[in-house]
Enzyme design. Structure first.
Site, PDB file in Angstrom:
ATOM      1  N   ASN A 114      21.705 -30.460  -2.816  1.00 29.21           N
ATOM      2  CA  ASN A 114      22.034 -31.571  -1.924  1.00 29.21           C
ATOM      3  C   ASN A 114      23.541 -31.628  -1.678  1.00 29.21           C
ATOM      4  OD1 ASN A 114      19.345 -32.079  -2.121  1.00 29.21           O
ATOM      5  ND2 ASN A 114      19.540 -33.732  -3.616  1.00 29.21           N
ATOM      6  N   HIS A 131      25.381 -25.803  -2.755  1.00 27.85           N
ATOM      7  CA  HIS A 131      25.543 -25.767  -1.293  1.00 27.85           C
ATOM      8  C   HIS A 131      26.721 -26.622  -0.821  1.00 27.85           C
ATOM      9  CE1 HIS A 131      21.027 -24.549  -0.669  1.00 27.85           C
ATOM     10  NE2 HIS A 131      21.773 -23.566  -1.135  1.00 27.85           N
ATOM     11  N   THR A 202      12.443 -30.205  -4.921  1.00 27.94           N
ATOM     12  CA  THR A 202      12.878 -29.078  -4.092  1.00 27.94           C
ATOM     13  C   THR A 202      11.702 -28.184  -3.777  1.00 27.94           C
ATOM     14  OG1 THR A 202      14.245 -27.081  -3.932  1.00 27.94           O
ATOM     15  CG2 THR A 202      13.685 -27.832  -6.171  1.00 27.94           C
TER      16      THR A 202
HETATM   17  P1  OAD Z   1      13.069 -29.420   1.346  1.00 28.67           P
HETATM   18  O1  OAD Z   1      13.057 -30.395   2.478  1.00 28.67           O
HETATM   19  O2  OAD Z   1      12.739 -28.004   1.638  1.00 28.67           O
HETATM   20  O3  OAD Z   1      12.032 -29.892   0.224  1.00 28.67           O
HETATM   21  C1  OAD Z   1      12.024 -31.185  -0.312  1.00 28.67           C
HETATM   22  C2  OAD Z   1      10.989 -31.225  -1.424  1.00 28.67           C
HETATM   23  O4  OAD Z   1      11.010 -32.539  -1.985  1.00 28.67           O
HETATM   24  C3  OAD Z   1       9.550 -30.949  -0.975  1.00 28.67           C
HETATM   25  O5  OAD Z   1       8.966 -29.980  -1.825  1.00 28.67           O
HETATM   26  C4  OAD Z   1       8.859 -32.316  -1.125  1.00 28.67           C
HETATM   27  O6  OAD Z   1       7.493 -32.187  -1.507  1.00 28.67           O
HETATM   28  C5  OAD Z   1       9.670 -32.938  -2.240  1.00 28.67           C
HETATM   29  N1  OAD Z   1       9.685 -34.413  -2.279  1.00 28.67           N
HETATM   30  C6  OAD Z   1       9.575 -35.294  -1.254  1.00 28.67           C
HETATM   31  N2  OAD Z   1       9.687 -36.563  -1.682  1.00 28.67           N
HETATM   32  C7  OAD Z   1       9.861 -36.500  -3.037  1.00 28.67           C
HETATM   33  C8  OAD Z   1      10.051 -37.488  -4.062  1.00 28.67           C
HETATM   34  N3  OAD Z   1      10.076 -38.789  -3.794  1.00 28.67           N
HETATM   35  N4  OAD Z   1      10.217 -37.047  -5.338  1.00 28.67           N
HETATM   36  C9  OAD Z   1      10.184 -35.725  -5.628  1.00 28.67           C
HETATM   37  N5  OAD Z   1      10.030 -34.753  -4.698  1.00 28.67           N
HETATM   38  C10 OAD Z   1       9.866 -35.138  -3.421  1.00 28.67           C
HETATM   39  O7  OAD Z   1      14.484 -29.576   0.626  1.00 28.67           O
HETATM   40  P2  OAD Z   1      15.227 -28.591  -0.393  1.00 28.67           P
HETATM   41  O8  OAD Z   1      14.258 -27.854  -1.263  1.00 28.67           O
HETATM   42  O9  OAD Z   1      16.280 -29.383  -1.050  1.00 28.67           O
HETATM   43  O10 OAD Z   1      20.203 -25.572   2.457  1.00 28.67           O
HETATM   44  O11 OAD Z   1      15.888 -27.590   0.640  1.00 28.67           O
HETATM   45  C11 OAD Z   1      16.696 -26.574   0.172  1.00 28.67           C
HETATM   46  C12 OAD Z   1      17.735 -26.194   1.164  1.00 28.67           C
HETATM   47  O12 OAD Z   1      17.146 -25.912   2.433  1.00 28.67           O
HETATM   48  C13 OAD Z   1      18.760 -27.235   1.505  1.00 28.67           C
HETATM   49  O13 OAD Z   1      19.751 -27.378   0.516  1.00 28.67           O
HETATM   50  C14 OAD Z   1      19.345 -26.688   2.764  1.00 28.67           C
HETATM   51  C15 OAD Z   1      18.094 -26.205   3.465  1.00 28.67           C
HETATM   52  O14 OAD Z   1      18.254 -25.050   4.191  1.00 28.67           O
HETATM   53  C16 OAD Z   1      21.337 -25.359   3.172  1.00 28.67           C
HETATM   54  O15 OAD Z   1      21.715 -26.141   4.013  1.00 28.67           O
HETATM   55  C17 OAD Z   1      22.081 -24.118   2.812  1.00 28.67           C
END
Ligand code: OAD
Length: 257
Positions: A114, A131, A202
């Site tokens: 994040n 990031h 994530t």
């Molecule tokens: P994503 O949007 O890909 O995934 C978010 C995750 O959080 C999903 O698996 C959801 O199921 C989960 N989720 C949603 N609500 C939740 C809650 N209340 N408690 C727990 N989990 C929950 O986001 P990231 O995995 O962070 O990179 O994405 C990774 C990267 O993709 C980001 O940092 C960004 C993007 O490309 C860059 O900008 C380089």
């Protein structure tokens, strides 16, 4: 996941955590979802519609890439500013606060994707924001750096007050390398090892995010995932909580509250 199942699973994990000291929390947008921020791939997120093109007629990942930033910084800045607009005024959630409070009794390392700065705002002191952080701006030519609480009043793209070159946020854009000093900090911590490895909120799409969990699970270490949806690490973790971050963390670490 109903209350009974959550209580039972949390109690089983708490028992195993009794003598744990070093804890690794790997976090993503799902944690900040509880601060009201959209995830990247969820409803209303930046990538919600994979086919979506930006007003400039390019996919969002292209607009947010290093090569486009160098050619058309105003295009990239337009989207970064949107991202910052979403982050503005967001407060750390109960989950951020709980992870920060664990520092009173444990050695805690946070590896986060994040860029919202909410772990530090909650009081976590050992944060590897792999990031970057959208509040840190740096000049693309000279050593000028500044920290901003928001982008209010910034030109798009902003210019360096010292040399006039374009300023950028200290975040990793697509097609850019991860900062080597942050990777080194991560490897150092992973070499020391942890008593428990948590993956929270994530989608675990990047190898440097999933690998510590996959590797720890292979070595029989204590691994935990908290995510309402299944991901690539779900099938290997020892403890999986199919629910939100704050609800699961409170059940595990503050069951009496
Ligand atoms: P994503 O949007 O890909 O995934 C978010 C995750 O959080 C999903 O698996 C959801 O199921 C989960 N989720 C949603 N609500 C939740 C809650 N209340 N408690 C727990 N989990 C929950 O986001 P990231 O995995 O962070 O990179 O994405 C990774 C990267 O993709 C980001 O940092 C960004 C993007 O490309 C860059 O900008 C380089």
């Amino acid at each position: 996941m109903d209350d009974d199942a959550l209580r039972t699973q949390a109690a089983a994990l708490s028992a195993r955590l009794k003598h744990a000291n070093r804890l690794l929390f790997i976090t993503g947008a799902g944690l900040s979802a509880e601060s009201g921020l959209p995830t990247y791939r969820g409803v209303g997120g930046l990538y919600a519609d994979a086919e979506a093109e930006t007003e400039q007629g390019m996919p969002i990942e292209v607009a947010l890439s290093g090569p486009v930033f160098r050619r058309q910084p105003e295009v990239t800045w337009h989207h970064i500013a949107r991202l910052e607009q979403g982050v503005r005024n967001a407060m750390p959630s109960a989950a951020h606060a709980l992870i920060a409070a664990l520092e009173r009794s444990h050695e805690v390392v946070v590896l986060t994707q994040n860029v919202d700065g909410l772990h530090r705002a909650a009081g976590s002191s050992r944060v590897i924001d792999i990031h970057g952080d959208c509040h840190e701006l740096l000049c693309t030519r000279c050593p000028h750096r500044e920290t901003r609480t928001d982008y209010e009043g910034l030109d798009v793209p902003p210019r360096c007050p010292r040399c006039g070159a374009v300023v950028r946020p200290d975040v990793v854009l697509f097609e850019e390398m991860l900062p080597s000093h942050k990777l080194e900090a991560l490897w150092y911590e992973l070499d020391l090892g942890f008593d428990a490895y948590f993956s929270i909120g994530t989608s675990s799409l990047f190898p440097y995010i999933s690998a510590p969990i996959l590797d720890a699970a292979r070595r029989g270490r204590l691994t935990v995932e908290i995510n309402p949806e299944a991901t690539d690490v779900s099938s290997v973790v020892g403890h999986r909580f199919a629910t939100g971050a704050g609800r699961a963390l409170s059940a595990i670490f503050a069951p009496g509250d």
